[in-house]
Design a protein around this motif. Structure first.
Motif, PDB file in Angstrom:
ATOM      1  N   LEU A 289      -2.985  -8.182  -6.259  1.00  0.00           N
ATOM      2  CA  LEU A 289      -3.714  -7.580  -4.907  1.00  0.00           C
ATOM      3  C   LEU A 289      -3.221  -6.359  -5.176  1.00  0.00           C
ATOM      4  N   ALA A 290      -2.431  -6.044  -5.618  1.00  0.00           N
ATOM      5  CA  ALA A 290      -1.974  -4.626  -5.991  1.00  0.00           C
ATOM      6  C   ALA A 290      -2.822  -3.767  -6.430  1.00  0.00           C
ATOM      7  N   SER A 291      -3.233  -4.199  -7.771  1.00  0.00           N
ATOM      8  CA  SER A 291      -4.287  -3.776  -8.626  1.00  0.00           C
ATOM      9  C   SER A 291      -5.913  -3.268  -7.964  1.00  0.00           C
ATOM     10  N   VAL A 292      -6.194  -3.809  -6.428  1.00  0.00           N
ATOM     11  CA  VAL A 292      -7.249  -3.928  -6.129  1.00  0.00           C
ATOM     12  C   VAL A 292      -6.625  -2.471  -4.920  1.00  0.00           C
ATOM     13  N   VAL A 293      -5.450  -2.799  -4.368  1.00  0.00           N
ATOM     14  CA  VAL A 293      -5.701  -2.217  -3.724  1.00  0.00           C
ATOM     15  C   VAL A 293      -5.108  -0.653  -3.900  1.00  0.00           C
ATOM     16  N   SER A 294      -4.415  -0.623  -5.288  1.00  0.00           N
ATOM     17  CA  SER A 294      -4.430   0.547  -6.113  1.00  0.00           C
ATOM     18  C   SER A 294      -5.865   1.923  -6.738  1.00  0.00           C
ATOM     19  N   HIS A 295      -7.166   0.559  -6.498  1.00  0.00           N
ATOM     20  CA  HIS A 295      -8.074   0.920  -7.217  1.00  0.00           C
ATOM     21  C   HIS A 295      -8.823   1.690  -5.261  1.00  0.00           C
ATOM     22  N   GLU A 296      -8.273   1.208  -4.202  1.00  0.00           N
ATOM     23  CA  GLU A 296      -8.976   1.869  -3.136  1.00  0.00           C
ATOM     24  C   GLU A 296      -8.339   3.098  -3.091  1.00  0.00           C
ATOM     25  N   ILE A 297      -6.976   2.694  -3.590  1.00  0.00           N
ATOM     26  CA  ILE A 297      -6.042   4.398  -3.437  1.00  0.00           C
ATOM     27  C   ILE A 297      -6.640   5.782  -4.030  1.00  0.00           C
ATOM     28  N   ALA A 298      -7.136   5.055  -5.453  1.00  0.00           N
ATOM     29  CA  ALA A 298      -7.484   6.027  -6.330  1.00  0.00           C
ATOM     30  C   ALA A 298      -8.968   6.286  -5.833  1.00  0.00           C
ATOM     31  N   HIS A 299      -9.838   5.977  -5.313  1.00  0.00           N
ATOM     32  CA  HIS A 299     -11.005   6.362  -4.046  1.00  0.00           C
ATOM     33  C   HIS A 299     -10.577   7.634  -3.462  1.00  0.00           C
ATOM     34  N   ILE A 300      -9.831   7.864  -2.194  1.00  0.00           N
ATOM     35  CA  ILE A 300      -9.530   8.280  -1.538  1.00  0.00           C
ATOM     36  C   ILE A 300      -9.007   9.730  -2.478  1.00  0.00           C
ATOM     37  N   ALA A 301      -8.060   9.050  -3.264  1.00  0.00           N
ATOM     38  CA  ALA A 301      -7.379  10.452  -4.252  1.00  0.00           C
ATOM     39  C   ALA A 301      -8.247  11.603  -4.775  1.00  0.00           C
TER      40      ALA A 301
ATOM     41  N   GLY B 200       0.142  -1.594   0.280  1.00  0.00           N
ATOM     42  CA  GLY B 200      -0.097   0.221   0.424  1.00  0.00           C
ATOM     43  C   GLY B 200       0.971   1.246   0.114  1.00  0.00           C
ATOM     44  N   GLN B 201       1.905   1.747   1.077  1.00  0.00           N
ATOM     45  CA  GLN B 201       2.654   2.593   0.713  1.00  0.00           C
ATOM     46  C   GLN B 201       3.171   2.949  -0.198  1.00  0.00           C
ATOM     47  N   ARG B 202       3.578   1.557  -1.160  1.00  0.00           N
ATOM     48  CA  ARG B 202       4.963   1.594  -2.552  1.00  0.00           C
ATOM     49  C   ARG B 202       3.346   2.123  -3.615  1.00  0.00           C
ATOM     50  N   LEU B 203       2.251   1.555  -2.941  1.00  0.00           N
ATOM     51  CA  LEU B 203       1.313   2.353  -4.270  1.00  0.00           C
ATOM     52  C   LEU B 203       1.068   4.164  -3.636  1.00  0.00           C
TER      53      LEU B 203
END
Length: 284
Positions: free
Chosen positions: A146-158, A96-99
């Motif tokens: 897995l990272a693609s899902v985490v990245s998608h959720e980060i995008a919602h926050i962004a 998550g932090q990497r993304l």
């Protein structure tokens, strides 16, 4: 002298009127949603320390603070059971932090937590809080998926989707006033939105686009997002992760157009065997 009296008068008005407005808002919420046995007595309401926030102009600091309170309520009300394996949470946090560093909004703190739940699901609340189910971790075949899902959720926050959704809900329910909204009301509505309200079709497509771009910028193979979605499409009945989202097939077609050919397979996270060994150790 008149100017000084005017300032004092306005200050006094704010000191008296804002808390009263807050009390009225809180009382209306209790009347509309709670049973008589759950209602908070007027005396307790009046003497509560109530903080008003302007939901229409929420700062990053306020958003993060609201996110913390929503997270606390999610855990306190036992809506979520955090998976207590330290290594599993460290693994998700590392991804998550990497993304997050590669995302359009790297300047707020992010918190990544593993939820002990066999269903295939993930979601995010405002202020940088992301939740990934153990069931989703086991459903992914490699770290790029897995990272693609985490990245998608980060995008919602962004994109501040949760903040926008909160604002719309508070206004629609008449819980916000000219003075703002009681932060405790905002937290409770935020909890409800996190657990039960789907994002709009537009928000999901926007998160797909930002998520795939972030995935590539972080050095992951972007095609992991496609293979994971295709896997879910084959399940017949969509898992909870997709049950309220736009049609999976439509999203896959859109995502294929978003992928940069240079980063489709050129990146980290495609070692299926290594991932399966890691996950089997973290989630027996």
């Amino acid at each position: 002298m008149l100017k000084k009296l005017s300032l004092i008068t306005r200050s006094s008005f704010r000191q008296v009127s804002y808390p009263l407005i807050s009390v009225m808002v809180a009382a209306s919420l209790c009347a509309g949603t709670a049973s008589p046995s759950q209602a908070i007595p007027w005396g307790e309401l009046i003497f509560q320390s109530i903080q008003m926030i302007q939901i229409s102009n929420l700062s990053d600091r306020q958003e993060v603070e609201l996110g913390k309170q929503i997270n606390q309520q999610l855990l306190k009300q036992r809506n979520l059971k955090i998976y207590r394996d330290r290594a599993a949470n460290e693994y998700i946090n590392r991804i998550g932090q990497r993304l997050a560093t590669a995302s359009p909004r790297p300047d707020i703190p992010y918190t990544f937590q593993v939820v002990e739940d066999d269903s295939i699901n993930a979601f995010a609340t405002m202020g940088g809080f992301v939740y990934i189910n153990t069931g989703l971790m086991k459903a992914a075949e490699n770290e790029a998926e897995l990272a693609s899902v985490v990245s998608h959720e980060i995008a919602h926050i962004a994109s501040r989707h949760a903040v926008k959704q909160l604002r719309q809900t508070l206004l629609a329910q008449g819980l916000a006033t000219a003075a703002g909204v009681d932060d405790s009301v905002a937290v409770q509505v935020g909890v409800e939105l996190a657990l039960r309200r789907p994002k709009s079709r537009e928000a999901e497509f926007e998160a797909d686009a930002i998520g795939i771009e972030t995935l590539g910028r972080a050095g992951y193979a972007q095609y992991g997002a496609i293979t994971f979605m295709e896997k879910l499409l084959k399940k017949g009945s969509p898992p909870s992760f997709l049950s309220t989202h736009p049609a999976t097939s439509a999203r896959i077609e859109q995502m294929k157009q978003m992928i940069d050919p240079e980063f489709a397979y050129n990146g980290d996270g495609l070692d299926d065997r290594r991932y399966q060994v890691i996950v089997s150790q973290l989630i027996p």
